[in-house]
Enzyme design. Structure first.
Site, mmCIF file in Angstrom:
data_model
loop_
_atom_site.group_PDB
_atom_site.id
_atom_site.type_symbol
_atom_site.label_atom_id
_atom_site.label_comp_id
_atom_site.label_asym_id
_atom_site.label_seq_id
_atom_site.Cartn_x
_atom_site.Cartn_y
_atom_site.Cartn_z
ATOM 1 N N ARG A 77 0.857 -1.183 0.000
ATOM 2 C CA ARG A 77 0.000 0.000 0.000
ATOM 3 C C ARG A 77 0.893 1.232 0.000
ATOM 4 N NH1 ARG A 77 -2.449 2.815 4.861
ATOM 5 N NH2 ARG A 77 -3.648 4.462 3.860
ATOM 6 N N HIS A 121 -3.179 10.724 0.822
ATOM 7 C CA HIS A 121 -2.564 10.527 2.136
ATOM 8 C C HIS A 121 -1.945 11.877 2.539
ATOM 9 C CE1 HIS A 121 -0.860 7.242 4.952
ATOM 10 N NE2 HIS A 121 -0.565 8.409 5.512
ATOM 11 N N GLU A 166 -7.179 8.303 6.673
ATOM 12 C CA GLU A 166 -7.428 8.986 7.945
ATOM 13 C C GLU A 166 -7.955 10.412 7.816
ATOM 14 O OE1 GLU A 166 -4.066 8.654 10.580
ATOM 15 O OE2 GLU A 166 -4.164 6.484 10.618
ATOM 16 N N ASN A 288 -6.899 1.677 10.213
ATOM 17 C CA ASN A 288 -5.556 1.902 10.747
ATOM 18 C C ASN A 288 -5.688 1.872 12.259
ATOM 19 O OD1 ASN A 288 -4.956 2.453 8.081
ATOM 20 N ND2 ASN A 288 -4.436 4.600 8.400
ATOM 21 N N TYR A 290 -3.642 1.890 15.971
ATOM 22 C CA TYR A 290 -2.396 2.061 16.727
ATOM 23 C C TYR A 290 -2.556 1.868 18.230
ATOM 24 C CZ TYR A 290 -0.114 3.444 12.461
ATOM 25 O OH TYR A 290 0.413 3.422 11.201
HETATM 26 C C1 FCB Z 1 -0.851 7.234 10.822
HETATM 27 C C2 FCB Z 1 -0.573 7.779 9.441
HETATM 28 C C3 FCB Z 1 0.728 7.313 8.858
HETATM 29 C C4 FCB Z 1 1.830 7.243 9.891
HETATM 30 C C5 FCB Z 1 1.377 6.518 11.124
HETATM 31 C C6 FCB Z 1 2.442 6.387 12.180
HETATM 32 O O1 FCB Z 1 -1.726 8.074 11.487
HETATM 33 O O2 FCB Z 1 -1.593 7.387 8.554
HETATM 34 O O3 FCB Z 1 1.040 8.166 7.780
HETATM 35 O O4 FCB Z 1 2.319 8.506 10.155
HETATM 36 O O5 FCB Z 1 0.260 7.139 11.663
#
Ligand code: FCB
Length: 450
Positions: A77, A121, A166, A288, A290
């Site tokens: 990607r 992006h 995002e 996404n 985290y």
């Molecule tokens: C996300 C972003 C990506 C990268 C990661 C760590 O929020 O989509 O570009 O910076 O965090």
């Protein structure tokens, strides 16, 4: 201990984005992006850097594709830089810019890797920003025209498309708080940027469908929101945060409505009609993930608002993220909570049922220093087990993409945060696979043996 077995046709990939790796910002007719301008303002990027060179991927993409092939990635990607393809966001198309992605797609296919382009992006053409950027409707229309151009050139070879990355972060960090480009601090007046990005997504889906695309998704950032306590004030603050960061971006797309009527009333345009465009069926829903967020009411005891990914939220906001204790942390300070990925996916399945298309984890990863990155191995191992647990309990997940292939320009953090499976020496641009790269290669080989 080996990982549980994933389905045979599961898509194993790695993610990057143009603004974070390409460099070559003034080459072959590329126009300026909001991130070029933002970084050049000074004081915006923590280490004073910019992305004019980044990892020089524009010139070294063959080396990066070789790293992907050697890793055994099934998919890659990447993002297409809008200002490379349409330098002013509107008007003439830059053939030399499209040529780059043409070469990249061919190199990937020759290596047996499925290309998964993301159309946006975060690198809005500066010329469009000067006309209002995502705060104005026109940007959504220009985005769809650009999507049509890219699909016209790459559509014969690309099976999987992502429209936006995002939109929540662009809205909150770019227009709400000003920590990201374009650096606006509009707080709740940033909401039109959410609506116009979502509209841009919907119009781009139409453009891609008109070109025959059958694999379309969006990459939204999501994470569970935990309430700091059982008190009504904390629970309400957490629910509002969940609404703004998760539901505001998921529900227009999945259900064709905004999660809150008062909020919808603040949005510009014929919102009800736009929602029909925004909610066209998708083939995949990209997430996404985290970290989870612990949220309480502002101003309460101990509400020394925790860093929000290194960002201090203004006290006038009606919620305050708090420190999550009891978990390891990445070098970025983010808590490592694999089980929150299971929770997130199960919650999505419960909330949206059959309206949720098959999910792909379009980003997951962590920042750690060093080439012997055992912590990254532990992070990925834990999250893959958590993902498998969600699948075992019935969530339909079709793929997983690690953020990121190489270390890169981490937005306002500059080069200080290293998310790569491959280390980059920024003085020489030399790439060195880390321990996690070798580990993942073994995992992929084992999974492929079936
Ligand atoms: C996300 C972003 C990506 C990268 C990661 C760590 O929020 O989509 O570009 O910076 O965090």
């Amino acid at each position: 201990l080996s990982l549980p077995r994933f389905p045979r046709d599961f898509l194993w990939g790695v993610s990057t984005s143009a603004a974070q790796i390409e460099g070559a910002v003034a080459e072959d007719g590329r126009g300026r992006s909001v991130w070029d301008v933002f970084a050049a303002e000074g004081g915006r990027i923590k280490d004073g850097s910019d992305a004019r060179v980044a990892t020089d991927h524009y010139h070294r993409y063959r080396e990066d594709v070789a790293l992907l092939r050697e890793l055994g990635a099934g998919a890659y990607r990447f993002s297409v830089a809008w200002p490379r393809v349409v330098p002013d966001g509107d008007g003439p198309v830059n053939g030399a810019g499209l040529d780059f992605y043409d070469r990249l797609v061919d190199a990937l296919l020759a290596a047996g890797i499925a290309p998964v382009p993301t159309l946006f992006h975060w690198d809005t053409p500066q010329a469009l920003e000067e006309r209002g950027g995502w705060l104005v409707r026109e940007t959504a229309e220009r985005f769809a025209a650009y999507a049509d151009v890219v699909a016209g050139r790459l559509g014969d070879r690309v099976e999987h498309w992502i429209t936006l990355n995002e939109p929540a972060e662009v809205t909150l960090l770019g227009y709400g708080l000003g920590q990201h480009a374009p650096g606006r601090q509009l707080l709740f007046e940033a909401l039109p940027a959410a609506h116009h990005q979502l509209l841009g997504h919907g119009l781009a889906v139409q453009a891609l469908r008109a070109r025959g695309a059958t694999g379309i998704g969006i990459a939204n950032s999501h994470g569970p929101t935990w309430s700091a306590s059982a008190s009504e004030a904390d629970s309400e603050a957490a629910a509002l945060y969940d609404l703004l960061l998760n539901r505001l971006f998921a529900e227009p797309v999945l259900l064709g409505r905004y999660p809150d009527e008062e909020l919808a009333a603040l949005l510009p345009g014929p919102v009800a009609e736009d929602l029909k465009v925004i909610s066209q069926p998708l083939d995949r829903y990209g997430i996404n993930y985290y970290q989870p967020t612990l949220v309480g009411a502002p101003g309460a005891d101990g509400a020394a608002a925790a860093d929000f990914g290194g960002i201090r939220l203004p006290p006038e906001l009606p919620f305050a993220p708090r420190e999550i204790g009891g978990y390891p942390r990445t070098d970025f300070g983010w808590p490592v909570v694999p089980r929150a990925l299971t929770e997130l996916l199960v919650t999505f399945r419960e909330r949206y049922g059959d309206r949720l298309p098959p999910v792909v984890i379009t980003e997951n990863g962590c920042s750690y220093e060093g080439i012997e990155d055992g912590e990254r191995i532990a992070f990925l191992d834990g999250h893959l087990r958590a993902l498998h647990a969600a699948m075992a309990s019935g969530v339909d997940v079709r793929g997983y993409f690690v953020w990121s292939l190489t270390d890169n320009f981490e937005w306002a953090e500059g080069y200080a945060r290293r998310f790569g499976l491959v280390h980059v020496d920024y003085a020489t641009l030399e790439r060195t696979p880390k321990a996690s790269y070798h580990w993942l290669r073994e995992v992929l080989r084992e999974q492929a043996r079936g």
